[in-house]
Design an enzyme around this catalytic site. Structure first.
Site, PDB file in Angstrom:
ATOM      1  N   ASP A  92      16.942  34.424  67.183  1.00 45.76           N
ATOM      2  CA  ASP A  92      16.174  33.361  66.439  1.00 45.76           C
ATOM      3  C   ASP A  92      15.910  33.914  65.078  1.00 45.76           C
ATOM      4  OD1 ASP A  92      14.212  35.219  67.458  1.00 45.76           O
ATOM      5  OD2 ASP A  92      12.736  33.891  66.765  1.00 45.76           O
ATOM      6  N   GLU A 156      11.596  35.648  69.124  1.00 43.94           N
ATOM      7  CA  GLU A 156      10.712  36.609  68.483  1.00 43.94           C
ATOM      8  C   GLU A 156      10.109  36.257  67.260  1.00 43.94           C
ATOM      9  OE1 GLU A 156       9.275  40.074  65.788  1.00 43.94           O
ATOM     10  OE2 GLU A 156      11.040  38.428  65.442  1.00 43.94           O
TER      11      GLU A 156
END
Length: 451
Positions: A92, A156
């Site tokens: 991500d 994250e």
């Protein structure tokens, strides 16, 4: 297997690495599904899963974590009786923010002036490719000498803790002798560095209310309490005159004992405008690695264009507090919330809510894994000695892993050196760093297996 053969193999794989990073960067995998389609993150997760399967990984799985995102897991068995190493990265990314500030499209990997630009190229899709390169180099030169687990996180950057909670619920999944977190970076490009400390983080939303509804500023301004003005005052109370963070009861005078950060170099890295002073006291390393730091991430207010002549009834902000190594994030959150409530003026109604966070981290740099990495880094970087630095950012998973597996050694390396401009416009990765760090990781795995 010689060091030269590993380096030659990685060098030969670099065109493939660029192609793969191009494919991975193309996914708009921002784990905020109000902004970006969930399908983009799912596409990136499937790309990673397919890459692991192609390398012979077993038990490859898309793990549905409690925050609604997916992490990718795979296991590559090594020789019988070998040690186990867990390799971490995340797919991500941060949103591109102001796309107009990008020289090239943020989700198209573009080569320019010797770097590859694109959102996530360094943080941390490049880390995924780094792990793949290291493993391929070992496979081409005698085989991977350890059992390898790979975990690639899907949220994250959002700080929502999905993988942390999943790991806590399935503690056997990520057990390893050593964990390599590929989400940090060298202190400078070309200077091999491991990150030995991380600050923790808490995110707190604060809401201030004073009126039942907005009022005409001419008719009521001057006596009616303005919620926006109240919020500005309480936010200002979080900093001293010199810009140091001042949260009541929170210590802010720790010192960093180690690699120092030259102030002029920091000004260049941070692109501070001429004549603008740095904030805080102590050395730069003290301020960014050893002490807490508060940042107002956003305020909900009317934009200047279209603003009306009103006294505002309510206003809110999102406040980030980076928590110093050695401190406790839960306690720091309570102190921050108490400070915000105590410093809200005029009896305004105030409410606070923690919406994310993670504990700080401190590594044991005397462990055998650090010796193995030091030797590997020195070879990969032509004899340069490995340095130890802090990281002002947070990787909440590190503390979770340290708590779950207290005997496991944790190392942090990666591609996010200052020129990478992670989280900013025109994020870019140095292919030379990617190549050298891939060599270093491969040599580390070889060294560690023999230790």
């Amino acid at each position: 297997m010689s060091s030269n053969s590993v380096a030659e193999t990685v060098a030969a794989l670099m065109p493939r690495a660029k192609t793969e990073l191009t494919e991975l960067v193309a996914f708009k995998s921002v784990a905020d599904f109000d902004q970006y389609p969930k399908s983009e993150s799912e596409g990136a997760a499937n790309w990673v899963a397919d890459a692991l399967r192609a390398e012979g990984f077993q038990d490859v799985a898309l793990l549905d974590t409690p925050d609604g995102t997916q992490s990718v897991y795979g296991y590559l068995p090594g020789p019988q009786g070998a040690k186990t190493v867990l390799l971490y990265a995340h797919y991500d990314v941060q949103p591109p923010l102001d796309e107009a500030a990008w020289v090239s499209p943020p989700f198209e990997l573009t080569e320019r002036d010797g770097r590859w630009y694109g959102r996530g190229s360094a943080d941390c899709k490049g880390g995924v490719v780094m792990h793949l390169l290291a493993l391929r180099a070992l496979k081409a030169n005698g085989g991977v000498p350890v059992h390898v687990k790979v975990i690639v996180e899907g949220s994250e950057e959002q700080g929502t803790g999905g993988l942390q909670r999943y790991a806590e619920e399935h503690p056997e999944l990520l057990t390893a002798d050593t964990i390599v977190i590929g989400d940090a970076g060298n202190f400078r490009a070309g200077l091999p560095t491991v990150t030995s400390t991380l600050r923790g983080m808490t995110l707190v939303r604060v809401q201030v209310d004073t009126l039942e509804g907005n009022l005409h500023s001419g008719q009521f301004g001057g006596a009616a309490p303005d919620a926006l003005a109240a919020l500005i005052r309480v936010l200002d109370s979080l900093r001293a005159e010199d810009g140091s963070t001042t949260v009541d009861g929170l210590s802010g005078d720790a010192s960093w004992d180690g690699l120092q950060y030259d102030e002029e170099l920091f000004r260049q890295d941070a692109k501070v405008l001429d004549g603008v002073e740095l904030i805080g006291a102590g050395t730069v390393a003290d301020r960014i690695w050893a002490r807490p730091a508060v940042t107002v991430l956003g305020i909900d207010v009317p934009p200047v264009v279209g603003a009306s002549a009103s006294v505002h009834a309510g206003a809110r902000a999102l406040v980030s507090l980076r928590v110093a190594p050695g401190a406790d994030t839960d306690e720091a959150t309570k102190l921050l919330q108490a400070h915000l409530e105590a410093h809200t003026p005029w009896g305004a109604r105030v409410s606070t809510e923690q919406i994310g966070g993670g504990q700080p981290f401190r590594a044991d740099t005397s462990s055998p894994a650090y010796a193995a990495m030091s030797e590997a880094m020195s070879v990969a970087y032509d004899g340069k000695e490995m340095q130890y630095a802090g990281l002002g950012g947070s990787i909440p998973l590190c503390d979770t892993l340290a708590s779950l597996y207290p005997r496991t050694e944790i190392l942090l390396i990666g591609l996010s050196e200052p020129e990478a401009q992670i989280h900013a416009a025109n994020e870019g990765v140095s292919p030379d760093e990617l190549e050298r760090l891939s060599v270093a990781e491969a040599l580390f795995l070889r060294n560690y297996a023999a230790s």
